[in-house]
Design a protein around this motif. Sequence first.
Motif, PDB file in Angstrom:
ATOM      1  N   PHE A 120       2.001  11.618   4.263  1.00 37.24           N
ATOM      2  CA  PHE A 120       2.829  10.455   4.578  1.00 37.24           C
ATOM      3  C   PHE A 120       2.386   9.725   5.831  1.00 37.24           C
ATOM      4  O   PHE A 120       1.776  10.296   6.722  1.00 37.24           O
ATOM      5  N   GLN A 121       2.784   8.449   5.875  1.00 37.35           N
ATOM      6  CA  GLN A 121       2.549   7.666   7.085  1.00 37.35           C
ATOM      7  C   GLN A 121       3.373   8.245   8.249  1.00 37.35           C
ATOM      8  O   GLN A 121       2.919   8.301   9.373  1.00 37.35           O
ATOM      9  N   TYR A 122       4.585   8.700   7.937  1.00 36.31           N
ATOM     10  CA  TYR A 122       5.443   9.288   8.968  1.00 36.31           C
ATOM     11  C   TYR A 122       5.898  10.673   8.518  1.00 36.31           C
ATOM     12  O   TYR A 122       6.926  10.799   7.851  1.00 36.31           O
TER      13      TYR A 122
ATOM     14  N   LEU B 105      -3.882   9.674   1.286  1.00 34.51           N
ATOM     15  CA  LEU B 105      -3.546   9.681   2.711  1.00 34.51           C
ATOM     16  C   LEU B 105      -3.120   8.289   3.121  1.00 34.51           C
ATOM     17  O   LEU B 105      -3.923   7.358   3.099  1.00 34.51           O
ATOM     18  N   ASP B 106      -1.844   8.171   3.488  1.00 30.54           N
ATOM     19  CA  ASP B 106      -1.318   6.857   3.839  1.00 30.54           C
ATOM     20  C   ASP B 106      -1.370   6.647   5.348  1.00 30.54           C
ATOM     21  O   ASP B 106      -0.618   7.270   6.082  1.00 30.54           O
ATOM     22  N   GLU B 107      -2.261   5.797   5.791  1.00 28.45           N
ATOM     23  CA  GLU B 107      -2.389   5.453   7.225  1.00 28.45           C
ATOM     24  C   GLU B 107      -2.483   6.697   8.087  1.00 28.45           C
ATOM     25  O   GLU B 107      -1.876   6.765   9.150  1.00 28.45           O
ATOM     26  N   THR B 108      -3.268   7.648   7.628  1.00 27.59           N
ATOM     27  CA  THR B 108      -3.422   8.894   8.372  1.00 27.59           C
ATOM     28  C   THR B 108      -4.106   8.632   9.713  1.00 27.59           C
ATOM     29  O   THR B 108      -4.039   9.438  10.627  1.00 27.59           O
TER      30      THR B 108
ATOM     31  N   LYS C 165       0.827  -1.218   0.000  1.00 26.54           N
ATOM     32  CA  LYS C 165       0.000   0.000   0.000  1.00 26.54           C
ATOM     33  C   LYS C 165       0.859   1.265   0.000  1.00 26.54           C
ATOM     34  O   LYS C 165       0.653   2.164  -0.803  1.00 26.54           O
ATOM     35  N   SER C 166       1.823   1.327   0.930  1.00 26.24           N
ATOM     36  CA  SER C 166       2.668   2.523   1.001  1.00 26.24           C
ATOM     37  C   SER C 166       3.532   2.653  -0.250  1.00 26.24           C
ATOM     38  O   SER C 166       3.779   3.762  -0.733  1.00 26.24           O
ATOM     39  N   THR C 167       3.979   1.516  -0.757  1.00 24.66           N
ATOM     40  CA  THR C 167       4.775   1.539  -1.991  1.00 24.66           C
ATOM     41  C   THR C 167       3.972   2.171  -3.123  1.00 24.66           C
ATOM     42  O   THR C 167       4.477   3.025  -3.854  1.00 24.66           O
TER      43      THR C 167
HETATM   44 MG    MG Z   1       2.221   1.229   4.802  1.00 21.53          MG
END
Ligand code: MG
Length: 263
Positions: free
Chosen positions: A92-94, A177-180, A48-50
């Motif tokens: 970003f997730q982070y 939105l990645d894992e917001t 997913k993040s990729t």
């Molecule tokens: Mg991820």
Amino acid sequence: MIDRNSRTILSVQGLRASINGTEILKGIDLTVKSGEIHAIMGLNGSGKSTFAKVLAGHSAYEITGGSVQFEGNNLLELPPEERARAGLFLAFQYPIEIPGVANTQFLRLAYNTVQTKRGKEELDPLEFDDFVREKMKLLEMNPDFLDRSVNEGFSGGEKKRNEILQMALLEPTLSILDETDSGLDIDALKTVANGVNQIANKNNATILVTHYQRLLDYIVPDYVHVMQAGRIVMTGGKELALELETRGYDWVNTGKSITGAIA
Ligand code: MG
Ligand code: ADP
């Protein structure tokens, strides 16, 4: 609801991408139209993040196949900053911290860069201050944020809220939105969801990457996709998120959804 005036914002076909010679994305197909909210769910490590980072133009990934059209243009040939200027936003997730740079300076620079690209007026610091405070009121955010260094010493929830503020300012055509939702308490989750709902309209689109269905109690997606081993293996409506919540992910391989999702 079918909107006959909707247009295709994102068209991903057979997208493959590798990192350090390892193929992570193995043929992703996804079409996102204006006015739509898509959720991409899946176990950790499913890619997913990729996928989000490849769309944003992260340099660590090599595109090994397929195509991505964004508003009718080849997204993959644009450098990351051009993608942002063209209206793509990735939360970003982070989120990164930038010590010594006041949040308000950072936000104004980002805002003015996009304004220039759109052929619109830049805002000076005073004008920007009024503008950003108005947006913050809408998002129920504390104006103290403006004077602090970008994300430095922000709690997880504050970083995520700050990203939603960036999104509200930049008015992207496509927000990813990645894992917001990860690490947010319920109040922060509601603020973030409220922000996303305020920003979403019939001219833009949103992709929510999420591991949990919790966020989807507050942001109702039009489509839910399941990612597995670098592919989208199932697509359904908002009910699919609830089905995943109760049944987990194992059954997805059998292809038999109770809620009518299609493998
Ligand atoms: Mg991820
Ligand atoms: P998700 O966001 O769904 O949890 P990711 O996109 O972060 O998944 O990761 C997908 C896969 O890519 C995982 O198997 C992970 O181990 C692998 N991966 C991520 N970064 C690298 C890297 N730098 N080198 C090799 N493999 C990586």
